[in-house]
Design an enzyme around this catalytic site. Structure first.
Site, PDB file in Angstrom:
ATOM      1  N   ASP A  61      -7.303  -4.052  10.087  1.00 33.17           N
ATOM      2  CA  ASP A  61      -6.572  -2.798   9.927  1.00 33.17           C
ATOM      3  C   ASP A  61      -7.323  -1.665  10.615  1.00 33.17           C
ATOM      4  O   ASP A  61      -8.170  -1.025  10.016  1.00 33.17           O
ATOM      5  CB  ASP A  61      -6.368  -2.495   8.430  1.00 33.17           C
ATOM      6  CG  ASP A  61      -5.484  -1.264   8.227  1.00 33.17           C
ATOM      7  OD1 ASP A  61      -4.860  -0.809   9.197  1.00 33.17           O
ATOM      8  OD2 ASP A  61      -5.426  -0.761   7.082  1.00 33.17           O
ATOM      9  N   GLU A  78      -3.117  -2.908  -2.454  1.00 32.45           N
ATOM     10  CA  GLU A  78      -4.237  -2.270  -1.735  1.00 32.45           C
ATOM     11  C   GLU A  78      -4.549  -0.886  -2.288  1.00 32.45           C
ATOM     12  O   GLU A  78      -3.700  -0.002  -2.311  1.00 32.45           O
ATOM     13  CB  GLU A  78      -3.884  -2.145  -0.242  1.00 32.45           C
ATOM     14  CG  GLU A  78      -4.977  -1.476   0.581  1.00 32.45           C
ATOM     15  CD  GLU A  78      -4.622  -1.368   2.072  1.00 32.45           C
ATOM     16  OE1 GLU A  78      -3.478  -1.686   2.453  1.00 32.45           O
ATOM     17  OE2 GLU A  78      -5.517  -0.955   2.847  1.00 32.45           O
ATOM     18  N   LYS A 112      -7.027   2.714  -2.606  1.00 30.67           N
ATOM     19  CA  LYS A 112      -7.592   3.674  -1.662  1.00 30.67           C
ATOM     20  C   LYS A 112      -8.259   4.795  -2.437  1.00 30.67           C
ATOM     21  O   LYS A 112      -7.862   5.111  -3.556  1.00 30.67           O
ATOM     22  CB  LYS A 112      -6.459   4.209  -0.781  1.00 30.67           C
ATOM     23  CG  LYS A 112      -6.915   5.039   0.382  1.00 30.67           C
ATOM     24  CD  LYS A 112      -5.791   5.191   1.397  1.00 30.67           C
ATOM     25  CE  LYS A 112      -6.257   6.085   2.538  1.00 30.67           C
ATOM     26  NZ  LYS A 112      -5.302   6.139   3.630  1.00 30.67           N
ATOM     27  N   HIS A 145     -11.723   2.225   2.463  1.00 35.15           N
ATOM     28  CA  HIS A 145     -11.087   2.865   1.308  1.00 35.15           C
ATOM     29  C   HIS A 145     -12.013   3.138   0.142  1.00 35.15           C
ATOM     30  O   HIS A 145     -11.573   3.255  -0.999  1.00 35.15           O
ATOM     31  CB  HIS A 145      -9.891   2.025   0.845  1.00 35.15           C
ATOM     32  CG  HIS A 145      -8.733   2.108   1.783  1.00 35.15           C
ATOM     33  ND1 HIS A 145      -7.479   1.649   1.478  1.00 35.15           N
ATOM     34  CD2 HIS A 145      -8.636   2.623   3.029  1.00 35.15           C
ATOM     35  CE1 HIS A 145      -6.665   1.862   2.493  1.00 35.15           C
ATOM     36  NE2 HIS A 145      -7.354   2.448   3.454  1.00 35.15           N
ATOM     37  N   TRP A 161       0.862  -1.188   0.000  1.00 42.08           N
ATOM     38  CA  TRP A 161       0.000   0.000   0.000  1.00 42.08           C
ATOM     39  C   TRP A 161       0.892   1.230   0.000  1.00 42.08           C
ATOM     40  O   TRP A 161       1.867   1.287   0.758  1.00 42.08           O
ATOM     41  CB  TRP A 161      -0.919   0.047   1.231  1.00 42.08           C
ATOM     42  CG  TRP A 161      -1.610   1.376   1.282  1.00 42.08           C
ATOM     43  CD1 TRP A 161      -2.634   1.801   0.472  1.00 42.08           C
ATOM     44  CD2 TRP A 161      -1.270   2.504   2.112  1.00 42.08           C
ATOM     45  NE1 TRP A 161      -2.935   3.121   0.754  1.00 42.08           N
ATOM     46  CE2 TRP A 161      -2.117   3.567   1.751  1.00 42.08           C
ATOM     47  CE3 TRP A 161      -0.308   2.712   3.101  1.00 42.08           C
ATOM     48  CZ2 TRP A 161      -2.060   4.822   2.357  1.00 42.08           C
ATOM     49  CZ3 TRP A 161      -0.243   3.967   3.720  1.00 42.08           C
ATOM     50  CH2 TRP A 161      -1.114   5.002   3.351  1.00 42.08           C
ATOM     51  N   ASP A 203     -10.479   4.250  10.556  1.00 45.03           N
ATOM     52  CA  ASP A 203      -9.845   3.068  11.146  1.00 45.03           C
ATOM     53  C   ASP A 203     -10.255   2.811  12.593  1.00 45.03           C
ATOM     54  O   ASP A 203      -9.411   2.550  13.453  1.00 45.03           O
ATOM     55  CB  ASP A 203      -8.311   3.150  11.020  1.00 45.03           C
ATOM     56  CG  ASP A 203      -7.851   3.057   9.580  1.00 45.03           C
ATOM     57  OD1 ASP A 203      -7.995   1.975   8.998  1.00 45.03           O
ATOM     58  OD2 ASP A 203      -7.370   4.057   9.023  1.00 45.03           O
ATOM     59  N   HIS A 255      -8.775  -5.953   4.460  1.00 37.92           N
ATOM     60  CA  HIS A 255      -8.396  -5.139   5.602  1.00 37.92           C
ATOM     61  C   HIS A 255      -9.699  -4.775   6.280  1.00 37.92           C
ATOM     62  O   HIS A 255     -10.391  -3.844   5.873  1.00 37.92           O
ATOM     63  CB  HIS A 255      -7.618  -3.895   5.170  1.00 37.92           C
ATOM     64  CG  HIS A 255      -6.154  -4.118   5.108  1.00 37.92           C
ATOM     65  ND1 HIS A 255      -5.234  -3.117   4.958  1.00 37.92           N
ATOM     66  CD2 HIS A 255      -5.433  -5.272   5.218  1.00 37.92           C
ATOM     67  CE1 HIS A 255      -4.011  -3.631   4.959  1.00 37.92           C
ATOM     68  NE2 HIS A 255      -4.117  -4.938   5.109  1.00 37.92           N
ATOM     69  N   ASP A 266     -12.122   7.479   6.421  1.00 39.70           N
ATOM     70  CA  ASP A 266     -11.283   6.292   6.628  1.00 39.70           C
ATOM     71  C   ASP A 266     -10.635   6.376   8.011  1.00 39.70           C
ATOM     72  O   ASP A 266      -9.429   6.502   8.149  1.00 39.70           O
ATOM     73  CB  ASP A 266     -10.222   6.254   5.525  1.00 39.70           C
ATOM     74  CG  ASP A 266      -9.282   5.063   5.655  1.00 39.70           C
ATOM     75  OD1 ASP A 266      -9.728   4.009   6.137  1.00 39.70           O
ATOM     76  OD2 ASP A 266      -8.105   5.199   5.280  1.00 39.70           O
ATOM     77  N   ASP A 308      -9.807  -2.734   1.573  1.00 39.90           N
ATOM     78  CA  ASP A 308      -9.878  -2.174   2.928  1.00 39.90           C
ATOM     79  C   ASP A 308     -11.261  -1.548   3.074  1.00 39.90           C
ATOM     80  O   ASP A 308     -11.679  -0.746   2.232  1.00 39.90           O
ATOM     81  CB  ASP A 308      -8.753  -1.133   3.101  1.00 39.90           C
ATOM     82  CG  ASP A 308      -8.722  -0.520   4.493  1.00 39.90           C
ATOM     83  OD1 ASP A 308      -9.781  -0.059   4.963  1.00 39.90           O
ATOM     84  OD2 ASP A 308      -7.640  -0.485   5.115  1.00 39.90           O
TER      85      ASP A 308
END
Ligand code: RNT
Ligand code: ZN
Length: 420
Positions: free
Chosen positions: A326, A226, A228, A262, A185, A296, A286, A294, A259
């Protein structure tokens, strides 16, 4: 004499059996699923190389809860604590900056030996390892570009780092007898509207070709890419967008990493799995929780997590999917964050394994959407918790919130004794 947990389990089993669901078999299947637990929740993505560097790359950790791990030994101890509270056998996902070495080594000069202690530990603990090049928090990524950098020398540095990372991944896989997934990534993107969207993508494509030029044994290492949508400070344009990596991954037989944070705010990854599974070599997840962006957040047992579990189980996609976590939250106990997020991910899979799939499939095929809806809704209050509790007990980990007390003790005895 059976325990209350066994009694509830047996009652639950009977209820599920009426729908043709074999709960014991579901648990045997669940036991085999490995979750890749991301080491970076333990220290707010700081790592041990270049610790003086601030976190960059358009990602951010907020909160100042005490007790972040400061050394590889502390991080391993925290992971061990978390793993002792999570049912099943799993993997740990390392980023390159988590090298365990006293040497001052540049990212493009990293070698397997810098991770030998991680491997030794993983062997002791019976864990697999996954890996990631760290293309951020570095002076050479300070202007927001790495593999797509217009300066060939800087690009070459990041290519070198990604190549070195794949070798480390292959070493993990070979040493541990379990395939390592090495996920690339990069943060590359523009804060404001670019004039040329194509050139950086061409540079990234060529850089990836160099990174992946060497064939590695797929039993040891599998590569993932990955995508995004945007990052902090890269709101207008991301070089490695979803279309970019879907194209790249399909053309070059790479795992495609999705993810959960993302994509556009109302776009979910659960709905992408079936389609991607028909074409991709494999999928890396993820599992994360975006809250408005985003962000997380620690994953909760929300609709999207349940849907991810359902898609993986209904489509029999577990074999070609690598489930990684993640998230990074520094506002709560970090060991608890791992435990909550990982237990939830396993719960979502178990929930999906306890569906009356034959009946629901048949109802749908026959156009009986009334039955499909009615049954799906009634199943929501079936005694899933009794099955989960039994699974935890049988796996030798605390049942229900019993794990929290252990984390609180660990916090008092270990985490609060650490300095900042
Ligand atoms: C960033 C990506 C990436 C990182 C980790 C630390 O938006 O999700 O996976 O979170 O590599
Ligand atoms: Zn991610």
């Amino acid at each position: 004499m059976s325990s209350p947990i066994e009694r509830s389990y047996n009652e639950a089993k009977e209820l599920y059996a009426k729908h043709g669901i074999d709960v014991d078999q579901a648990l045997r299947k669940l036991e085999k699923v490995k979750i890749s637990i991301h080491c970076w929740q333990g220290d707010d993505v700081r790592g041990f190389l270049n610790r003086e560097q601030e976190l960059t790359g358009g990602i951010s950790v907020t909160g100042n809860y005490p007790g972040a791990a400061r050394t590889p030994d502390e991080l391993r101890a925290d992971l061990e604590k978390a793993l002792s509270l999570i049912p099943g056998k799993h993997k740990v996902n390392l980023h390159a900056i988590y090298a365990d070495t006293d040497e001052r080594v540049e990212l493009d000069a990293l070698e397997p030996r810098h991770y030998a202690k991680w491997v030794e530990w993983a062997k002791e603990q019976g864990l697999g390892l996954d890996f990631n090049p760290t293309c951020f928090s570095h002076e050479k990524s300070a202007d927001g570009f790495t593999l797509s950098h217009p300066d060939p020398a800087i690009r070459q540095f990041w290519i070198g780092h990604c190549k070195a990372s794949r070798k480390i991944g292959a070493y993990f896989g070979e040493q541990l007898g379990q395939t390592c997934v090495t996920n690339v990534w990069i943060p590359d993107g523009f804060k404001d509207t670019p004039f040329d969207r194509l050139a950086p993508r061409k540079r990234l494509k060529e850089a990836l070709d160099e990174v992946f030029a060497e064939e590695l044994n797929p039993a040891h290492n599998l590569d993932a890419v990955e995508s995004k949508l945007f990052g902090l400070g890269a709101e207008a344009y991301t070089v490695g967008s979803h279309e970019f990596y879907m194209g790249y991954g399909l053309q070059h037989n790479k795992l495609i990493c999705l993810d959960a944070g993302h994509f556009h705010p109302t776009e979910v990854i659960s709905n992408k799995l079936s389609a991607l599974s028909l074409f991709a070599e494999g999928i890396l997840l993820h599992v994360s929780r975006p809250v408005r962006w985003d962000s997380d957040h620690v994953v909760t047992l929300d609709d999207e997590l349940l849907d991810i579990g359902r898609e993986l189980v209904r489509g029999d996609l577990l074999a070609k999917t690598h489930i990684g976590l993640d998230f990074f939250d520094a506002s709560i106990n970090r060991v608890a964050a791992w435990v909550i997020g990982t237990r939830n991910t396993i719960k979502a899979l178990l929930r999906a394994m306890l569906e009356p799939s034959a009946a629901l499939r048949q109802a749908e095929l026959e156009g009986d959407y009334t039955t499909r809806l009615a049954l799906s809704e009634e199943m929501k209050t079936y005694p899933f918790g009794a099955v989960w509790d039994y699974y935890c007990e049988r796996q030798g980990v605390p049942v229900r919130e019993g794990w929290l007390g252990e984390v609180k003790v660990y916090e008092q005895e270990v985490l609060l004794k650490r300095g900042g």
